[in-house]
Design a protein around this motif. Structure first.
Motif, PDB file in Angstrom:
ATOM      1  N   ASN A  37       2.333  -5.315   5.445  1.00  0.00           N
ATOM      2  CA  ASN A  37       2.369  -3.848   5.271  1.00  0.00           C
ATOM      3  C   ASN A  37       3.403  -3.177   6.182  1.00  0.00           C
ATOM      4  OD1 ASN A  37       0.182  -3.784   3.339  1.00  0.00           O
ATOM      5  ND2 ASN A  37      -1.223  -4.117   5.057  1.00  0.00           N
ATOM      6  N   THR A  38       4.572  -3.824   6.318  1.00  0.00           N
ATOM      7  CA  THR A  38       5.629  -3.279   7.183  1.00  0.00           C
ATOM      8  C   THR A  38       6.949  -3.089   6.436  1.00  0.00           C
ATOM      9  OG1 THR A  38       6.191  -5.536   7.939  1.00  0.00           O
ATOM     10  CG2 THR A  38       4.628  -4.264   9.288  1.00  0.00           C
ATOM     11  N   ILE A  39       6.894  -2.942   5.121  1.00  0.00           N
ATOM     12  CA  ILE A  39       8.143  -2.883   4.356  1.00  0.00           C
ATOM     13  C   ILE A  39       8.930  -1.614   4.661  1.00  0.00           C
ATOM     14  CG2 ILE A  39       7.238  -1.756   2.261  1.00  0.00           C
ATOM     15  CD1 ILE A  39       9.026  -3.914   0.745  1.00  0.00           C
ATOM     16  N   ASP A  40       8.263  -0.536   5.039  1.00  0.00           N
ATOM     17  CA  ASP A  40       8.991   0.686   5.403  1.00  0.00           C
ATOM     18  C   ASP A  40       9.867   0.465   6.629  1.00  0.00           C
ATOM     19  OD1 ASP A  40       7.938   2.163   3.309  1.00  0.00           O
ATOM     20  OD2 ASP A  40       6.183   2.796   4.461  1.00  0.00           O
ATOM     21  N   GLU A  41       9.372  -0.297   7.585  1.00  0.00           N
ATOM     22  CA  GLU A  41      10.148  -0.605   8.787  1.00  0.00           C
ATOM     23  C   GLU A  41      11.340  -1.481   8.444  1.00  0.00           C
ATOM     24  OE1 GLU A  41       7.614  -2.265  11.790  1.00  0.00           O
ATOM     25  OE2 GLU A  41       5.991  -0.861  11.322  1.00  0.00           O
ATOM     26  N   LEU A  42      11.117  -2.488   7.582  1.00  0.00           N
ATOM     27  CA  LEU A  42      12.219  -3.361   7.184  1.00  0.00           C
ATOM     28  C   LEU A  42      13.262  -2.578   6.397  1.00  0.00           C
ATOM     29  CD1 LEU A  42      13.448  -6.199   7.077  1.00  0.00           C
ATOM     30  CD2 LEU A  42      12.122  -6.616   4.994  1.00  0.00           C
ATOM     31  N   TYR A  43      12.812  -1.666   5.564  1.00  0.00           N
ATOM     32  CA  TYR A  43      13.741  -0.838   4.787  1.00  0.00           C
ATOM     33  C   TYR A  43      14.691  -0.080   5.711  1.00  0.00           C
ATOM     34  CZ  TYR A  43      15.505   2.911   1.834  1.00  0.00           C
ATOM     35  OH  TYR A  43      16.337   3.796   1.182  1.00  0.00           O
ATOM     36  N   LYS A  44      14.168   0.521   6.755  1.00  0.00           N
ATOM     37  CA  LYS A  44      15.006   1.266   7.697  1.00  0.00           C
ATOM     38  C   LYS A  44      16.044   0.354   8.352  1.00  0.00           C
ATOM     39  CE  LYS A  44      11.382   4.624   8.759  1.00  0.00           C
ATOM     40  NZ  LYS A  44      10.405   5.105   9.804  1.00  0.00           N
ATOM     41  N   LYS A  45      15.638  -0.859   8.679  1.00  0.00           N
ATOM     42  CA  LYS A  45      16.567  -1.806   9.305  1.00  0.00           C
ATOM     43  C   LYS A  45      17.676  -2.204   8.340  1.00  0.00           C
ATOM     44  CE  LYS A  45      16.833  -6.324  11.568  1.00  0.00           C
ATOM     45  NZ  LYS A  45      16.058  -7.497  12.080  1.00  0.00           N
ATOM     46  N   GLY A  76       9.038  -2.280  -7.644  1.00  0.00           N
ATOM     47  CA  GLY A  76       8.244  -3.230  -8.413  1.00  0.00           C
ATOM     48  C   GLY A  76       8.962  -4.419  -9.004  1.00  0.00           C
ATOM     49  N   ILE A  77      10.194  -4.742  -8.520  1.00  0.00           N
ATOM     50  CA  ILE A  77      10.970  -5.865  -9.058  1.00  0.00           C
ATOM     51  C   ILE A  77      10.651  -7.151  -8.298  1.00  0.00           C
ATOM     52  CG2 ILE A  77      13.300  -6.767  -9.400  1.00  0.00           C
ATOM     53  CD1 ILE A  77      12.573  -4.582 -11.372  1.00  0.00           C
ATOM     54  N   ASP A  78      10.663  -8.291  -9.026  1.00  0.00           N
ATOM     55  CA  ASP A  78      10.312  -9.590  -8.450  1.00  0.00           C
ATOM     56  C   ASP A  78      11.484 -10.571  -8.336  1.00  0.00           C
ATOM     57  OD1 ASP A  78       7.434  -8.917  -8.574  1.00  0.00           O
ATOM     58  OD2 ASP A  78       7.700  -9.131 -10.744  1.00  0.00           O
ATOM     59  N   LEU A  79      12.449 -10.489  -9.237  1.00  0.00           N
ATOM     60  CA  LEU A  79      13.532 -11.483  -9.309  1.00  0.00           C
ATOM     61  C   LEU A  79      14.889 -10.791  -9.308  1.00  0.00           C
ATOM     62  CD1 LEU A  79      11.985 -13.580 -12.207  1.00  0.00           C
ATOM     63  CD2 LEU A  79      12.187 -14.403  -9.870  1.00  0.00           C
ATOM     64  N   PHE A  80      15.848 -11.421  -8.615  1.00  0.00           N
ATOM     65  CA  PHE A  80      17.202 -10.879  -8.533  1.00  0.00           C
ATOM     66  C   PHE A  80      18.226 -12.002  -8.670  1.00  0.00           C
ATOM     67  CE2 PHE A  80      14.478  -8.147  -6.019  1.00  0.00           C
ATOM     68  CZ  PHE A  80      14.884  -6.862  -6.343  1.00  0.00           C
ATOM     69  N   SER A 104       0.794  -1.216   0.000  1.00  0.00           N
ATOM     70  CA  SER A 104       0.000   0.000   0.000  1.00  0.00           C
ATOM     71  C   SER A 104       0.837   1.282   0.000  1.00  0.00           C
ATOM     72  CB  SER A 104      -0.924   0.020   1.228  1.00  0.00           C
ATOM     73  OG  SER A 104      -0.163  -0.091   2.430  1.00  0.00           O
ATOM     74  N   SER A 105       2.114   1.180   0.442  1.00  0.00           N
ATOM     75  CA  SER A 105       2.940   2.385   0.554  1.00  0.00           C
ATOM     76  C   SER A 105       4.050   2.468  -0.479  1.00  0.00           C
ATOM     77  CB  SER A 105       3.559   2.459   1.957  1.00  0.00           C
ATOM     78  OG  SER A 105       4.413   1.342   2.183  1.00  0.00           O
ATOM     79  N   SER A 106       4.177   1.441  -1.322  1.00  0.00           N
ATOM     80  CA  SER A 106       5.223   1.430  -2.350  1.00  0.00           C
ATOM     81  C   SER A 106       4.716   0.627  -3.535  1.00  0.00           C
ATOM     82  CB  SER A 106       6.516   0.825  -1.798  1.00  0.00           C
ATOM     83  OG  SER A 106       6.358  -0.582  -1.614  1.00  0.00           O
TER      84      SER A 106
END
Length: 366
Positions: A351-359, A259-263, A10-12
């Motif tokens: 819906n917590t990807i912003d928190e994980l990003y900061k970590k 929006g990327i799925d594979l790396f 929802s935020s990205s």
């Protein structure tokens, strides 16, 4: 191949998806360990299973030189040859013929080049790349493309893009095995309009998935993100998106949020051979003297085989050139990368990807 979009953050622009091939089914975003020469360096297929790897990458250029596509085909394909029963993606060989060969000559038909191993002469074009990847029997096949260097002129990028699109059409018309799926590769360097043009052209050809190539070739990371942002809006939501050759933990979560799925990336395995471990406490230069009497596990936050060994022991193995040391650090690094992607998937779900990003950025700022 089936790709199902399960949720959008929802935020990205991060997406949770499920990808199914003839050999395995797994959730995305996902990281693919690199098995350049039909092996992920220092690891067996059984050890990759233990790490819960779902899909790995094989290298068309290296496998065509040794042992040769004919031998692998006689073995029953790359899966049987290396005893790997889950998914395999093979790259087209395009990047290597431009980056590894000191002498190459590019034509509209393909690339004449000399082997970096023995100097022997070879030719690789879109039809040849498709034929080799068909022999390898990979689940995901990459279209043959031209990967321009960074920096290069606008004229060079435009010429390269015309050639890449021409080759993409040849690849699209080539008949692969029914279980194989073909991805087109968006090029265009750091020019947003060329990225847009490339993406639109490839989408009109209706590939099974789409990759963003020509990044992580020396450009600043902000330009890499801009290349992704310029491409993503023109790629269909219902098909998987692959960012080639990327990257650091920060690079990957940044790209997921775009929006990327594979790396895929050689960083976890290459850095392991230099004694650098990725952990949930940050980077650990395990050869350092301060770990000589450190009998704690390398990463107490991960439950894997490496947890049974102390930093002091792993340091000792590396400093006396024991191959087991390389195996343990490689397992640690891939375990971390795969766990990172698992946590990213969970964060999208919750819906917590912003928190994980900061970590992630606090542990791996670059």
């Amino acid at each position: 191949m089936e790709f199902t979009l399960l949720k959008e953050d929802s935020s990205s622009k991060a997406r949770l998806g499920k990808l199914k091939t003839a050999h395995s089914e797994f959730e995305t975003p996902i990281f693919m360990p690199v098995g350049t020469r039909a092996a992920v360096k220092t690891l067996t297929s059984k050890q990759l299973h233990a790490l819960e790897a779902q899909i790995i990458l094989g290298n068309t250029y290296h496998l065509m030189l040794k042992p040769g596509a004919e031998i692998i085909e006689k073995a029953g394909g790359l899966h049987k040859f290396m005893n790997w029963d889950k998914s395999i993606l093979t790259d087209s060989g395009g990047f290597q013929v431009f980056s590894l060969s000191s002498l190459n000559r590019v034509t509209d038909q393909g690339v004449h080049f000399q082997s970096h191993i023995d100097g022997s002469s070879h030719f690789l074009g879109p039809r040849e790349s498709m034929a080799i990847q068909k022999s390898l029997g990979s689940d995901i096949v990459m279209a043959f493309d031209e990967c321009p260097p960074y920096p290069c002129s606008r004229i060079q990028l435009e010429e390269s893009l015309v050639r890449t699109e021409k080759w993409a059409r040849v690849c699209r018309d080539y008949t692969l095995h029914p279980n194989q799926n073909l991805f087109g590769i968006v090029q265009g360097g750091i020019e947003a309009d060329l990225r847009r043009e490339s993406a639109k052209s490839l989408v009109s050809m209706d590939f099974d998935g789409y990759a963003i190539g020509g990044v992580s070739v020396g450009e600043p990371e902000e330009l890499m993100y801009q290349a992704v942002e310029a491409s993503i809006p023109f790629l269909p939501k219902e098909k998987p998106r692959y960012l080639m050759g990327v990257g650091t933990p920060k690079n990957m979560i940044e790209a997921v949020m775009r929006g990327i799925d594979l790396f895929d990336c050689v960083m976890p395995t290459r850095n392991a051979r230099n004694g650098m471990a990725f952990t949930w406490d940050g980077k650990v230069q395990i050869k350092a003297a301060r770990y000589k009497e450190d009998f704690s596990p390398l990463d107490p936050h991960l439950d894997n085989e490496v947890s049974s060994y102390s930093k002091a022991y792993i340091r000792h193995l590396l400093n006396v050139d024991e191959i087991t040391g390389l195996t343990l650090v490689t397992m640690q690094n891939l375990s971390f990368y795969l766990d990172l992607m698992k946590k990213i998937r969970q964060a999208i779900e919750n819906n917590t990807i912003d928190e994980l990003y900061k970590k992630i950025v606090s542990l791996y700022p670059n």
